[in-house]
Each structure stands twice: as C-alpha cells, then as structure tokens.
Design a protein around this motif. Structure first.
Motif, PDB file in Angstrom:
ATOM      1  N   LYS A   1       0.828  -1.208   0.000  1.00 28.33           N
ATOM      2  CA  LYS A   1       0.000   0.000   0.000  1.00 28.33           C
ATOM      3  C   LYS A   1       0.862   1.258   0.000  1.00 28.33           C
ATOM      4  N   LEU A   2       1.928   1.199   0.776  1.00 32.63           N
ATOM      5  CA  LEU A   2       2.788   2.384   0.864  1.00 32.63           C
ATOM      6  C   LEU A   2       3.401   2.744  -0.483  1.00 32.63           C
ATOM      7  N   HIS A   3       3.576   1.726  -1.295  1.00 31.75           N
ATOM      8  CA  HIS A   3       4.210   1.994  -2.587  1.00 31.75           C
ATOM      9  C   HIS A   3       3.416   2.978  -3.436  1.00 31.75           C
ATOM     10  N   ALA A   4       2.160   3.135  -3.109  1.00 29.74           N
ATOM     11  CA  ALA A   4       1.364   4.108  -3.858  1.00 29.74           C
ATOM     12  C   ALA A   4       1.947   5.509  -3.719  1.00 29.74           C
ATOM     13  N   TRP A   5       2.723   5.710  -2.677  1.00 29.94           N
ATOM     14  CA  TRP A   5       3.319   7.040  -2.464  1.00 29.94           C
ATOM     15  C   TRP A   5       4.776   7.103  -2.914  1.00 29.94           C
ATOM     16  N   ASP A   6       5.173   6.118  -3.654  1.00 29.42           N
ATOM     17  CA  ASP A   6       6.536   6.159  -4.179  1.00 29.42           C
ATOM     18  C   ASP A   6       6.737   7.441  -4.964  1.00 29.42           C
ATOM     19  N   PRO A   7       7.910   8.008  -4.837  1.00 30.89           N
ATOM     20  CA  PRO A   7       8.159   9.235  -5.600  1.00 30.89           C
ATOM     21  C   PRO A   7       8.122   8.944  -7.100  1.00 30.89           C
TER      22      PRO A   7
END
Lengths: 277, 222
Positions: A201-207
C-alpha cells in the motif's frame, strides 16, 4: 565470507550442493574422484584465491543486516560495528518504552470502556473485541523483529511522502495504509503478511521520478525512528476508535486466518478491513 | 571460563603502568582515557595468545562499569572500531603473522561470547565471526595445526550460540569441515582428529557423549 562471494560460491558450487543433498550417491560422481584427484582441489584453490581478495572491498556496507542476504534498505546502513551495536541497543530501549506506553493505554481504554458501559450499557459487542493487557505480545525478540520490519517500511521515501501528504486525522481505514500493531498477538505468518500488504500500500506514495533519490536518503534516515513510535502507538488509542468508524482493528484478530490465505492481494485486505461495518 | 579466581583478568603480562591503567578502568572508568584502554587491550590481544582467550572478561567488566558510571559506551565503541579495523585487513594479518591472526580470531570470538546486548549476541559481530571461522576452515588453513586448534576452541565456546543466530552459515562452515576431513589428504592426523571431533560435537547438539569424550580426550588427560 561476504555475501557476494557466498552467493558466488553457492551458485558456482550449486551442482555439488545438489549432489550432496539429494543425489543418491554423492560419492560416485565428482566428489569421490575429487578426493584423490585434482579437480576438486583445484577448484578449492580457485575459491581461495578469490574470496579473501574479494571481501574487504566488495562487501556491501550493510552486510550484517539480519533477515536477508541481499543488500537491504537504508536501515542498518551504518557500517561501523560500534554504531550498529548502539542502534540495536536503542531499538531495544524504544521497544521497552513503547511497551510501557501501550500498556498504559490499554489500561486506560479498559477503564473508560467500563465507565461507558455503566452509563450507556450499549457497547458490549465492541468491548469484547478490544485488546486487553493480557493479550499483548510481550516477547522481546518478537517485538524487536517486528519493529525492525516496521522501520524498514517507514524508512522509505514513500512513507515520508505519505506522512506529509495525508495527515493522520484524514487517514481512512481500509483506504490508507495503517502500520500493523506490533503489540497484538499474531501468528508469524499473519504478521509477515500484514507487513507485506502494508508495504504494498505504501508503494502508492513512491516518488514519481528517480533523480535526486540518493540525495534524499540521508535526510530521511534522520527523521524516522522517533516519530515512528508515536504514530504506531496511535493505533490502540481509544478516542479515535470511538468517534470514527474505524472498527477495522477489532476485526483483525479473527481475520488472521483469512489473511493468511489471501496470498497478498491488497484489495482483499481492504475488504476484510471493511467487513465489520 | 576455566579460571577460578573471579578477579583475575590476566593482566600480569602488562607493564606496571598499564596494569594500573586497567585497574583504574575497572573501578573508575570515567577517570581514564577509555579509548586508550581499548587500544591497549586490543594490542595485547593480538600479541598474547593467553590474553586473547580471556580478554572478553575484562572488556565485559569495563563495559559494565562504564554504563553504570555514566551510561557511556566509549570503551565499547572504540573496542569494536578497532576490531573492525583489524577485520578489514585480516588477510594481511594472516599473511604476515599466523600467530597474530589466530590471536585476532580468538579475541573477536571471546568478545562475541562476553559482550551481549540485552543478553543476545551482538548482531554486528555475527557475520564477521563467521567470516573468520570460515577462513580457518579453508583448505590452506586446515593444514595449519595452530589454525585448526583455534577453530576448534572457538566452536567449543561459541558454536551453539552462533548456530542459534545463524544456522545457515554454520552449515556452510561444516560443509568445509567435512570436505577437509574427507578430501584433503595432506591434513595431519591430529588435525583430522580435531575435525572429526567437531563433526561429532555439533551433531550431538554441541555436546560430546561420554564415550566420544573418552575417545577424544583419554589420551590427553592424565
């Protein structure tokens, strides 16, 4: 030897390993002949020449990071042993501190729960699902392992961006990633799965872009360890659970098995977290 | 370990001045230069085989004393830094003096044994210690009785702890030991005996059965 050369060895010698492990007669093949012949010795000498010259320089800086053989994330990046040991110690201390705080919150929660029950008498179903101090995970090695996993997740650009972009009060269960609660009793598999899904889920905020990443790494490393704890402890806090619909955490315990089975699809977890409604 | 007198840190081999320094470090760590103390201990360990076997004890005590006095870790940090520096040049050490190399391995293993974080081995040292032991198990090292002796001593002392923190590398080490035992014809019978003992020792859960013990040690003990 260093990871690199170890890997090198295992791939180079993988045939031998196979013979060793499952071949019906390891002796009939290269091994026995090797014993009296040159083939094997030669190979060993090669390895020998190679390994020592290799590791001092080629060893990745984070070679002692546990849990994985590959080069790892930015946690444990410090390569000097003194700092590594001090970080380890600090981590343990933090876990202890967290444990105290968490326990206090649980007690507070239990208390106010009782109060409310007395006044309204309507919250019985909820109450049974709240964690109590007795159900808390207290095994230090487990907590440490979990904390490390959490730190790996939090020590990312994505997490940093997430925290900035979505303030805590705007986060919605089931939609936004929520750090797994390390103090709850979970099976190893369930926990690992939760961590995995959380990271997905956090990967959605990958730069978006790649450039400048290296530059940012250092900054991020600085911020994390402390405010991390804070966010995490937010988890069991009572008020939030009361005035929002975030019942999701109550469901987690009995969803363990479901999660175990659902092999890592993030969508499923969102679903499970919504079910109680 | 095998010493009876608790306060005996084997510091007799130091010159009087250094002995004083160490004694003060044990009692009043903040009143001395702990980095210097660490250096003295490391240097001596690299020279003195007897000391290297027991240096962990004195280090442990100093670390405790420093924590108690001012919650500091100057000594430990310096100690680990020195260990790491030597570690990076271990091949050179080995090339230039086998004795020093053996002392180094003995010392780092002893530190691994004595200094713990939260009662657990220091994670930072696990791979380095394995690296050293794996080096001792290489074919060229197995030809050296000194190195084999050292390897065996270390496995006796910390084999079980090491395996607990990382079993995979212990397997790797024992592949080498088996290979050496079986395939290396030039190994002397004494070294071979020691290797065999190690194989049995680990197979028995880091213990020797009493019969095995008799077999391996009856000749030696009086």
């Amino acid at each position: 030897m260093s990871f690199r050369s170890r890997n090198g060895r295992s791939s180079a010698d993988s045939k031998e390993y196979e013979n060793r492990n499952c071949g019906p007669s390891p002796w009939s093949q290269c091994r026995k002949r090797g014993a009296d012949g040159n083939l094997r010795n030669k190979r060993e000498e090669d390895n020998n020449d190679e390994k020592p010259s290799k590791h001092p320089d080629d060893r990745p800086a984070n070679f002692t990071t546990p849990e994985s053989d590959g080069p790892l994330s930015r946690c444990g990046r410090q390569s000097d042993w003194g700092s590594q040991v001090e970080n380890e110690e600090a981590l343990i201390k933090d876990v202890h501190k967290d444990m105290h705080r968490y326990r206090r919150r649980l007690l507070a929660a239990e208390f106010s729960q009782r109060e409310r029950k007395n006044s309204s008498g309507s919250s019985d179903s909820r109450e049974s699902l709240l964690p109590t101090t007795g159900e808390m995970e207290t095994d230090e090695s487990v907590l440490l392992r979990r904390q490390k996993q959490i730190n790996y997740g939090k020590n990312t650009l994505a997490y940093d961006r997430y925290v900035k972009e979505v303030p805590k009060h705007l986060r919605q269960p089931g939609i936004h990633p929520k750090t797994p609660n390390k103090f709850k009793k979970y099976s190893r598999r369930s926990w690992d799965q939760q961590i995995k899904l959380w990271k997905v889920k956090l990967h959605a905020w990958d730069p978006p872009a790649q450039d400048g990443q290296e530059k940012d790494l250092n900054d991020i490393e600085e911020l994390d360890l402390d405010d991390v704890m804070d966010i995490e402890l937010d988890f069991p806090s009572l008020p939030e659970s009361l005035n929002s619909t975030s019942l999701s955490r109550h469901t987690v315990p009995f969803l363990e098995d479901v999660q175990d089975d659902c092999a890592g699809t993030p969508s499923k977890v969102m679903k499970t977290e919504d079910t109680p409604e | 370990m095998e010493m009876s007198a608790k306060e005996d840190y084997k510091i007799q081999s130091f010159d009087p001045e250094t002995q004083n320094l160490l004694k003060t470090a044990l009692k009043e760590p903040s009143s001395v230069d702990l980095e210097k103390v660490a250096d003295v201990i490391v240097d001596q360990s690299l020279k003195d085989q007897v000391f290297s076997k027991e240096a962990g004890r004195i280090c442990y005590t100093i670390v405790q004393a420093e924590v108690k006095q001012n919650n500091g870790s100057v000594f430990r940090r310096r100690l680990l830094t020195r260990l790491q520096q030597e570690f990076t040049v271990r091949e050179e050490i080995r090339a230039h003096s086998l004795q020093e190399w053996v002392c180094y391995v003995t010392f780092i293993c002893n530190i691994f044994d004595y200094l713990k974080v939260n009662n657990m081995p220091m994670v930072a040292l696990v791979h380095p210690v394995y690296d050293c032991l794996l080096r001792l198990a290489q074919p060229d090292a197995l030809l050296n009785e000194e190195e084999v002796n050292c390897l065996v001593l270390q496995l006796h002392r910390i084999g079980d702890q090491l395996e607990k923190v990382n079993g995979q590398r212990m397997d790797e080490l024992f592949f080498l030991l088996r290979d050496g035992f079986l395939l290396q014809e030039s190994i002397g019978s004494m070294a071979r005996l020691l290797l065999l003992e190690m194989l049995e020792f680990r197979a028995g859960g880091w213990k020797l059965s009493s019969t095995a013990n008799k077999y391996y040690y009856s000749e030696l003990s009086d």
